[in-house]
Write a protein that holds these residues in place. Structure first.
Motif, PDB file in Angstrom:
ATOM      1  N   GLN A 232      -2.985  -0.848  -2.309  1.00 25.78           N
ATOM      2  CA  GLN A 232      -2.760  -0.624  -3.743  1.00 25.78           C
ATOM      3  C   GLN A 232      -2.483   0.855  -3.976  1.00 25.78           C
ATOM      4  O   GLN A 232      -3.347   1.703  -3.767  1.00 25.78           O
ATOM      5  CB  GLN A 232      -3.980  -1.037  -4.565  1.00 25.78           C
ATOM      6  CG  GLN A 232      -3.866  -0.762  -6.060  1.00 25.78           C
ATOM      7  CD  GLN A 232      -2.740  -1.552  -6.706  1.00 25.78           C
ATOM      8  OE1 GLN A 232      -2.622  -2.760  -6.526  1.00 25.78           O
ATOM      9  NE2 GLN A 232      -1.895  -0.872  -7.460  1.00 25.78           N
ATOM     10  N   PRO A 233      -1.247   1.202  -4.366  1.00 25.86           N
ATOM     11  CA  PRO A 233      -0.906   2.623  -4.550  1.00 25.86           C
ATOM     12  C   PRO A 233      -1.353   3.132  -5.912  1.00 25.86           C
ATOM     13  O   PRO A 233      -1.790   2.370  -6.762  1.00 25.86           O
ATOM     14  CB  PRO A 233       0.613   2.606  -4.464  1.00 25.86           C
ATOM     15  CG  PRO A 233       0.966   1.277  -5.094  1.00 25.86           C
ATOM     16  CD  PRO A 233      -0.134   0.330  -4.692  1.00 25.86           C
TER      17      PRO A 233
ATOM     18  N   PRO B  10       7.983  -4.394  -3.870  1.00 24.94           N
ATOM     19  CA  PRO B  10       6.841  -3.476  -3.719  1.00 24.94           C
ATOM     20  C   PRO B  10       5.632  -4.109  -3.051  1.00 24.94           C
ATOM     21  O   PRO B  10       4.856  -3.422  -2.375  1.00 24.94           O
ATOM     22  CB  PRO B  10       6.524  -3.054  -5.162  1.00 24.94           C
ATOM     23  CG  PRO B  10       7.209  -4.024  -6.043  1.00 24.94           C
ATOM     24  CD  PRO B  10       8.376  -4.565  -5.279  1.00 24.94           C
ATOM     25  N   THR B  11       5.457  -5.432  -3.227  1.00 26.03           N
ATOM     26  CA  THR B  11       4.359  -6.110  -2.510  1.00 26.03           C
ATOM     27  C   THR B  11       4.582  -5.980  -1.006  1.00 26.03           C
ATOM     28  O   THR B  11       3.653  -5.651  -0.247  1.00 26.03           O
ATOM     29  CB  THR B  11       4.291  -7.597  -2.907  1.00 26.03           C
ATOM     30  OG1 THR B  11       3.997  -7.692  -4.302  1.00 26.03           O
ATOM     31  CG2 THR B  11       3.217  -8.334  -2.121  1.00 26.03           C
ATOM     32  N   ALA B  12       5.816  -6.222  -0.567  1.00 24.90           N
ATOM     33  CA  ALA B  12       6.141  -6.105   0.857  1.00 24.90           C
ATOM     34  C   ALA B  12       5.959  -4.670   1.345  1.00 24.90           C
ATOM     35  O   ALA B  12       5.354  -4.429   2.407  1.00 24.90           O
ATOM     36  CB  ALA B  12       7.575  -6.569   1.100  1.00 24.90           C
ATOM     37  N   ILE B  13       6.464  -3.710   0.586  1.00 23.60           N
ATOM     38  CA  ILE B  13       6.383  -2.301   0.997  1.00 23.60           C
ATOM     39  C   ILE B  13       4.931  -1.838   1.101  1.00 23.60           C
ATOM     40  O   ILE B  13       4.532  -1.187   2.073  1.00 23.60           O
ATOM     41  CB  ILE B  13       7.163  -1.405   0.015  1.00 23.60           C
ATOM     42  CG1 ILE B  13       8.673  -1.633   0.148  1.00 23.60           C
ATOM     43  CG2 ILE B  13       6.816   0.069   0.213  1.00 23.60           C
ATOM     44  CD1 ILE B  13       9.284  -1.175   1.463  1.00 23.60           C
TER      45      ILE B  13
ATOM     46  N   THR C 179       3.089   6.627 -12.870  1.00 21.83           N
ATOM     47  CA  THR C 179       2.790   7.601 -13.919  1.00 21.83           C
ATOM     48  C   THR C 179       1.805   8.675 -13.414  1.00 21.83           C
ATOM     49  O   THR C 179       1.715   9.739 -13.979  1.00 21.83           O
ATOM     50  CB  THR C 179       2.204   6.927 -15.158  1.00 21.83           C
ATOM     51  OG1 THR C 179       1.170   6.026 -14.748  1.00 21.83           O
ATOM     52  CG2 THR C 179       3.265   6.159 -15.919  1.00 21.83           C
ATOM     53  N   SER C 180       1.086   8.357 -12.332  1.00 20.47           N
ATOM     54  CA  SER C 180       0.149   9.324 -11.768  1.00 20.47           C
ATOM     55  C   SER C 180       0.872  10.317 -10.850  1.00 20.47           C
ATOM     56  O   SER C 180       0.318  11.352 -10.485  1.00 20.47           O
ATOM     57  CB  SER C 180      -0.920   8.594 -10.946  1.00 20.47           C
ATOM     58  OG  SER C 180      -1.565   7.605 -11.720  1.00 20.47           O
TER      59      SER C 180
ATOM     60  N   MET D 237       8.489   6.085  -2.681  1.00 20.78           N
ATOM     61  CA  MET D 237       7.282   6.364  -3.475  1.00 20.78           C
ATOM     62  C   MET D 237       6.045   6.427  -2.584  1.00 20.78           C
ATOM     63  O   MET D 237       5.124   7.199  -2.849  1.00 20.78           O
ATOM     64  CB  MET D 237       7.090   5.268  -4.526  1.00 20.78           C
ATOM     65  CG  MET D 237       8.130   5.273  -5.632  1.00 20.78           C
ATOM     66  SD  MET D 237       7.751   6.440  -6.948  1.00 20.78           S
ATOM     67  CE  MET D 237       6.475   5.563  -7.834  1.00 20.78           C
ATOM     68  N   ARG D 238       6.042   5.610  -1.533  1.00 25.33           N
ATOM     69  CA  ARG D 238       4.900   5.613  -0.597  1.00 25.33           C
ATOM     70  C   ARG D 238       5.108   6.592   0.555  1.00 25.33           C
ATOM     71  O   ARG D 238       4.407   6.532   1.554  1.00 25.33           O
ATOM     72  CB  ARG D 238       4.662   4.202  -0.050  1.00 25.33           C
ATOM     73  CG  ARG D 238       4.236   3.133  -1.043  1.00 25.33           C
ATOM     74  CD  ARG D 238       2.968   3.437  -1.822  1.00 25.33           C
ATOM     75  NE  ARG D 238       1.823   3.866  -1.063  1.00 25.33           N
ATOM     76  CZ  ARG D 238       0.845   3.066  -0.611  1.00 25.33           C
ATOM     77  NH1 ARG D 238       0.899   1.769  -0.833  1.00 25.33           N
ATOM     78  NH2 ARG D 238      -0.189   3.557   0.030  1.00 25.33           N
ATOM     79  N   GLN D 239       6.106   7.468   0.415  1.00 27.27           N
ATOM     80  CA  GLN D 239       6.416   8.512   1.396  1.00 27.27           C
ATOM     81  C   GLN D 239       6.705   7.928   2.779  1.00 27.27           C
ATOM     82  O   GLN D 239       6.312   8.489   3.809  1.00 27.27           O
ATOM     83  CB  GLN D 239       5.287   9.544   1.458  1.00 27.27           C
ATOM     84  CG  GLN D 239       5.114  10.306   0.142  1.00 27.27           C
ATOM     85  CD  GLN D 239       4.111  11.431   0.240  1.00 27.27           C
ATOM     86  OE1 GLN D 239       3.013  11.262   0.755  1.00 27.27           O
ATOM     87  NE2 GLN D 239       4.498  12.599  -0.270  1.00 27.27           N
ATOM     88  N   MET D 240       7.440   6.831   2.783  1.00 26.83           N
ATOM     89  CA  MET D 240       7.859   6.214   4.040  1.00 26.83           C
ATOM     90  C   MET D 240       9.280   6.679   4.381  1.00 26.83           C
ATOM     91  O   MET D 240      10.078   6.977   3.499  1.00 26.83           O
ATOM     92  CB  MET D 240       7.811   4.690   3.924  1.00 26.83           C
ATOM     93  CG  MET D 240       6.412   4.143   3.658  1.00 26.83           C
ATOM     94  SD  MET D 240       6.418   2.372   3.222  1.00 26.83           S
ATOM     95  CE  MET D 240       6.531   1.620   4.845  1.00 26.83           C
TER      96      MET D 240
END
Length: 325
Positions: free
Chosen positions: A317-318, A300-303, A322-323, A26-29
């Motif tokens: 903060q991503p 997700p906190t770690a990521i 839904t966005s 999701m964070r494009q990693m």
């Protein structure tokens, strides 16, 4: 040969690791998972794939393997690299890149997330001289196929959540389920204890198993003792749920702050080594509760914090999912 460097390498492919892999996508990693077992899913797949789990948000109850399958489907939409049957032996940092040496190869990553659960684990075995000869026959330490017990008289041993859950799941398909525990009180969730007491399961407490009666191939009966009282229970199968002995193994040598077999992290899931994070059952902090649900929050906190560690211009903060869809 150019070494391929990943944004984050996740050590451990259990529920927390799988959800972390999804969130990394999701964070494009660029994500890699290294798992020592032949399959993803951790303890859920290895030990109790057919056991119901009741404390995952959004699922009144869900089979362990079904939850793993859903987590895999969720994670794989971002195509992380998955490495199975490799055990990470050492992690070292060189010029801001982590070098992860396994028993088979070397991997490179800008950040590391440890989601190794309880580490290497094995069941606590029944401490009777004759027990070993029945292991792998009709003495079981976990259940892979619930239907294999259909129509059989089953004795379940233990006083924790697994013992009670198996007893309750076996009741509808078995003509006789007996649960024995060496204490009067159970360690399981209160709701499970209430269900047990309202079920048809025969509860024997406080009893100890003192003898297995059988022909060397299969157990036909078990002797239970409570002080001077002896009772023989005829069985077709025995399921022992005494918990597991676990060890962090090589992780203890990586220079991490470890307390009581758990890696100490802060509120960002950071360990004492910059760039190494931990989430799920393997980590600890003040007030930590070891639940799958907790790991789903910690991952997700770690990521997100690893993302801003790798790229200082990235927001911790991503956007909400839904966005993005």
């Amino acid at each position: 040969m150019t070494k391929e460097i990943y944004d984050i390498t996740i050590i451990g492919g259990g529920p927390s690791g799988l959800f972390a892999a999804f969130y990394g996508g999701m964070r494009q990693m660029k994500v890699k998972i290294i798992e020592s077992m032949p399959q993803l899913g951790g303890q859920l797949s290895a030990l109790y794939p057919e056991k119901y789990i009741y404390d995952v948000a959004g699922f009144p109850k869900v089979l362990a393997q079904e939850l793993v399958n859903n987590l895999k489907e969720q994670a794989m939409q971002f195509n992380p690299t998955v490495v199975l049957e490799e055990s990470v032996q050492n992690v070292e940092k060189s010029e801001e890149i982590f070098e992860l040496t396994t028993d088979k190869s070397v991997h490179y990553s800008e950040a590391v997330l440890i989601t190794a659960g309880v580490g290497a684990f094995q069941p606590r075995r029944l401490e009777l001289a004759t027990a070993q000869q029945y292991e792998g026959k009709n003495l079981h330490y976990f259940v892979n196929d619930l239907n294999a017990f259909a129509g059989k008289r089953v004795l379940v041993c233990g006083g924790g959540d697994s013992a009670l859950d198996w007893s309750l799941m076996l009741e509808p398909i078995s003509p006789q389920v007996t649960l024995t525990h060496r204490r009067d009180k159970f360690r399981a969730h209160e709701h499970s204890v209430e269900q047990l007491m309202n079920s048809k399961v025969a509860v024997k407490t406080p009893y100890q198993i003192t003898e297995l009666i059988g022909d060397g191939e299969n157990i036909s009966a078990v002797v239970l003792e409570n002080g001077d009282v002896k009772e023989t229970v005829e069985v077709d199968a025995v399921v022992v749920n005494y918990g597991f002995i676990s060890s962090l193994g090589p992780i203890k040598t990586w220079g991490l702050d470890i307390q009581k077999n758990s890696i100490v992290v802060n509120s960002k899931m950071e360990t004492n080594i910059k760039g190494i994070y931990a989430a799920g059952d393997v980590c600890t902090y003040d007030g930590k509760v070891k639940l799958i649900a907790s790991g789903f929050g910690e991952a997700p906190t770690a990521i997100n914090n690893a993302k801003s560690y790798i790229d200082p211009n990235a927001k911790t903060q991503p956007l909400h999912s839904t966005s993005l869809f």
